[in-house]
Design a protein around this motif. Structure first.
Motif, PDB file in Angstrom:
ATOM      1  N   GLY A 427       0.892  -1.208   0.104  1.00 13.37           N
ATOM      2  CA  GLY A 427       0.000   0.082  -0.251  1.00 13.37           C
ATOM      3  C   GLY A 427       0.744   1.176   0.030  1.00 13.37           C
ATOM      4  N   TYR A 428       2.111   1.134   0.695  1.00 17.16           N
ATOM      5  CA  TYR A 428       3.023   2.220   0.640  1.00 17.16           C
ATOM      6  C   TYR A 428       3.164   2.559  -0.959  1.00 17.16           C
ATOM      7  CZ  TYR A 428       7.224   5.044   1.453  1.00 17.16           C
ATOM      8  OH  TYR A 428       8.200   6.250   1.226  1.00 17.16           O
ATOM      9  N   TYR A 432      -1.603   1.844   4.268  1.00 23.82           N
ATOM     10  CA  TYR A 432      -0.972   0.651   4.770  1.00 23.82           C
ATOM     11  C   TYR A 432      -1.336   0.297   6.150  1.00 23.82           C
ATOM     12  CZ  TYR A 432       2.507   3.706   6.390  1.00 23.82           C
ATOM     13  OH  TYR A 432       3.178   4.826   7.245  1.00 23.82           O
TER      14      TYR A 432
END
Length: 520
Positions: A427-428, A432
């Protein structure tokens, strides 16, 4: 009677040759150095006896080489073992602590606040009950524990003036004052310094009015063009735009929609530079700059340098593109005039200068992209892995404005390259999750050759568990006989780490590996 040694030999060591004396006719209460350039090249040094009383009868030597003069103290800094406090909680701070622990002059290391990995380092004491923003609390901790040296890792505490608060209480600190930290904290300040002191950089203009900024893009620059926040934006305040429409949107986002808060109240619009980016680091103590080493990082989140910008997904050192000739160019035309300019602006610099560079692929000419007032992250991890000399002694000498010729000569590096691969949370650099347990870190590190795992965003869980606690979580750093071999070691360690929610780029150091294989 005060004595001053004047050395006119060409120098005895490559590192000494590159050490820069950046003081010209700027005087102070202790001693005044006058540099006069002519066909005959003459250096005159006048030292007052009061200087020696204040500096404990410290002798200084001036080495002259070409058009540059280098000034060193001839006496070593204190030889006593030192207690060091490191401010910060990331991978950079873990790497600094790793090297400090191996420094012969370092007795004990404290980390404020540190992280889960730092807490596992033998002999390191974590300080969780004092916030770095609590200047009075940090000062009191230093006094209570008789701290000899404070090393400030991140830029934010420096811009906030922590170094000033410490120096006001006679506590030695490696890191610039609040005024000097503008070098990173204000791109407007940095660019104007470049313009005034002829430091090569991209052409630019500064705006605090969105409509005037957009008009400038429409009528003067066109696109592509670079839009930057003047203030700190956690490394994300630079927007590369390909069209005028993209540029206008970026201006609105930064200035009107406050994408990065007050950091975008003033923006810098500058030309797009083309070439290869690299970084170079120098330790500065007053009028002496000691060259360290080069590195290259990978900003984009995806393989092939695709996707969003990040704080850095990996790095390697040295950077093959930074040849000895380019290193000399950077010291002479970027670092030296920066140090001199800061002095003339009343901002004597103390700390590390991290110069972001753009190197033209055809001409090899170098321009400055930005200055930073701290070690890069993840570049620092590769530097500290390669360093073989006493980091504590060097930083202490800089903090006390007492860099000796011996300190300069003593800086040593492994001939082997180091590669860092960042393991991030899925997700980063967007959203996240946190709290996942990461397993087999010790096994991964111990079973892989020449590998060290630095923690960036971790926290301690129950029964010694290591939990993910950030976007960039771990920095797996390895050395090897070649960049290719070092990269292989790093990825072998990553593949042994048990963390389903982690990801990394799989092409770190691809440029350097291509060069090793005969490419350009």
């Amino acid at each position: 009677m005060a004595r001053t040694m004047v050395m006119t030999t060409s120098t005895t060591n490559a590192a000494t040759r590159r050490a820069v004396k950046a003081r010209s006719s700027v005087g102070n209460d202790d001693d005044t150095f006058f540099l006069k350039n002519s066909n005959a090249m003459m250096t005159k040094v006048v030292a007052r006896a009061s200087s020696f009383a204040k500096c404990q009868r410290r002798r200084r030597a001036t080495t002259r080489r070409g058009g540059r003069t280098m000034v060193f103290s001839m006496a070593s800094s204190s030889e006593e073992m030192k207690k060091v406090l490191v401010i910060g909680s990331g991978g950079r701070e873990h790497a600094l602590i790793y090297r400090l622990r191996q420094s012969p002059s370092c007795e004990k290391v404290f980390a404020l606040p540190g992280n889960a990995g730092i807490a596992l380092e033998p002999g390191v004491i974590s300080v969780a009950d004092v916030a770095e923003s609590n200047h009075a609390g940090v000062v009191e901790f230093c006094k209570s524990n008789r701290i000899d040296l404070v090393v400030v890792g991140p830029e934010a505490p420096l811009v906030d003036g922590l170094a000033d608060s410490l120096r006001a209480e006679n506590i030695n600190v490696f890191g610039p004052s609040k005024k000097a930290a503008q070098l990173e904290g204000s791109k407007e300040f940095m660019k104007n310094l470049c313009r005034k002191y002829n430091i090569p950089t991209a052409t630019y203009e500064v705006f605090n009015d969105a409509e005037k900024a957009k008009e400038y893009v429409r009528t003067v620059t066109g696109a592509p063009i670079v839009i930057k926040t003047s203030g700190l934006a956690a490394g994300k305040g630079v927007i590369m735009t390909e069209t005028i429409e993209e540029a206008e949107k970026a201006i609105d986002e930064l200035m009107l929609n406050k994408q990065f808060g007050d950091a975008g109240d003033t923006i810098v619009i500058e030309e797009t530079l083309f070439g290869e980016e690299a970084s170079f680091f120098a330790v500065v103590g007053g009028d002496v700059a000691v060259p360290l080493a080069s590195a290259q990082d990978h900003k984009r989140v995806g393989d092939g340098d695709t996707g969003l910008n990040t704080g850095g997904m990996g790095a390697y050192s040295p950077a093959p593109v930074v040849t000895k000739e380019i290193e000399e160019d950077v010291m002479k035309n970027i670092i030296e005039p920066t140090v001199k300019g800061m002095q003339e602006e009343g901002c004597e610099y103390n700390g590390v200068i991290f110069a972001g560079l753009m190197i033209d692929e055809k001409t090899k000419k170098v321009k400055l992209l930005e200055h930073n007032v701290r070690f890069g992250d993840p570049e620092c991890q590769t530097l500290m892995t390669r360093m073989e000399s006493d980091l504590c002694q060097l930083l202490y000498a800089a903090a006390t404005n007492n860099i000796t010729e011996e300190d300069v000569k003593s800086v040593k590096w492994s001939e082997e390259p180091a590669v860092n691969v960042v393991l991030s949370a899925k997700g980063y650099p967007g959203s996240y999750s946190k709290g996942d347990e990461i397993k087999n870190l010790q096994g991964a590190e111990e079973s892989t050759a020449k590998t060290k795992i630095f923690h960036a965003g971790t926290a301690s869980g129950e029964n010694g568990a290591i939990l993910a606690n950030g976007g960039r979580v771990l920095g797996i750093t390895a050395m090897g006989s070649s960049v290719k071999n070092a990269t292989k070691n790093a990825y072998e360690a990553i593949d042994k780490i048990d963390w389903a929610n982690g990801f990394c780029r799989r092409d770190i150091a691809y440029r350097a590996i291509k060069r090793e294989n005969g490419g350009k």
